[in-house]
Design an enzyme around this catalytic site. Structure first.
Site, short mmCIF file in Angstrom:
data_model
loop_
_atom_site.label_atom_id
_atom_site.label_comp_id
_atom_site.label_asym_id
_atom_site.label_seq_id
_atom_site.Cartn_x
_atom_site.Cartn_y
_atom_site.Cartn_z
CB SER A 205 4.28 6.09 -1.34
OG SER A 205 4.93 4.85 -1.48
CG HIS A 258 6.06 9.10 1.72
ND1 HIS A 258 6.94 8.16 2.26
CD2 HIS A 258 5.66 8.35 0.49
CE1 HIS A 258 7.25 6.95 1.77
NE2 HIS A 258 6.37 6.98 0.50
#
Length: 276
Positions: A205, A258
């Protein structure tokens, strides 16, 4: 004939040729080792066709190209796509470069091993410092959590974005920028996530958010590079990250990775957009 550019997808190339035909510019498509070559038949049309090619690279979903296919499309264009499955596989390969495909394959292999009874061994080998081992010399643990995924949705989401965005970067700018993004966003976001939640995490991610931020900035600051991310897609990525921070989705998400990955991608995109 004079070549104006190359495209990985013959269907997309045909849309461009259909539009140029409607503008009175005669073009041809030729098969190449990777994708197709688009050429103009008359030398005096080169500048006009090349400018339109550059616009197409930056705005491939412009409605005028779809409309042109309806109005000027050639049912006998001569493009042989073969069996649907083969055409899909060919599109998968030509839409990415070797690094994109290598990371894609590694994530699949690691996920397969974890699902086939080797989960504990795989996690012990690849997890971050402190998860199962205190081996400070095992420097690969800075990066290897990036290759681990813990559910089908997790790996599907990440690999779809990785192929789509990483493939764009590698096929149009080269392996170098993508490799730098992978190494930086595959390590520093892991450190950020460790500081927030500890060593038990994994997934691509952070890198996905890095390539998203990179393509978005490049599309705005340097559209001639031929990569970009539509605002709606970027909005979806930001919304997904915000939902994770507020724990609305009811699932564990690497929010620190993220955010750190996005910052890295935005920064590298801004730096690369300033290069000649």
């Amino acid at each position: 004939m004079m070549e104006i550019g190359r495209l990985p997808n013959p269907r997309a190339a045909q849309a461009l040729v259909d539009y140029l035909r409607g503008q009175g510019v005669s073009c041809r498509i030729q098969q190449a080792e990777h994708g197709v070559i688009v050429s103009v038949e008359r030398e005096q049309d080169y500048s006009r066709a090349r400018a339109e090619f550059d616009h197409f690279i930056s705005h491939p979903y412009d409605a005028k190209y779809l409309q042109a296919s309806w109005e000027h499309g050639d049912l006998h264009a001569g493009l042989d796509y073969g069996a649907p499955a083969l055409a899909l596989f060919s599109r998968f390969l030509t839409g990415a470069g070797p690094l994109t495909l290598l990371v894609f394959a590694l994530c699949i292999l690691v996920y397969g091993a974890m699902q086939l009874g080797l989960g504990q061994q795989t996690y012990s080998l690849l997890s971050f410092f402190g998860a199962v081992s205190n081996g400070h010399a095992e420097v690969w643990r800075l990066f290897t959590p990036t290759l681990m995924h813990f559910s089908l949705m997790h790996i599907s989401f990440n690999l779809l974005w990785w192929w789509y965005l990483g493939g764009k970067i590698e096929t149009r700018l080269g392996t170098g920028p993508l490799l730098l993004l992978l190494l930086v966003a595959g390590t520093l976001p892991n450190l950020a996530q460790y500081l927030l939640t500890g060593p038990n995490f994994g997934g691509l991610s952070g890198v996905v958010y890095a390539v998203a931020g990179y393509t978005w900035v490049m599309g705005i600051k340097k559209p001639q590079a031929g990569i970009g991310l539509p605002p709606a897609y970027m909005g979806f990525m930001l919304l997904w990250m915000l939902l994770g921070f507020f724990d609305v989705l009811g699932m564990s998400m690497a929010n620190g990775a993220h955010l750190a990955g996005l910052v890295i991608g935005l920064g590298q995109g801004w730096l690369d957009s300033r290069k000649p």
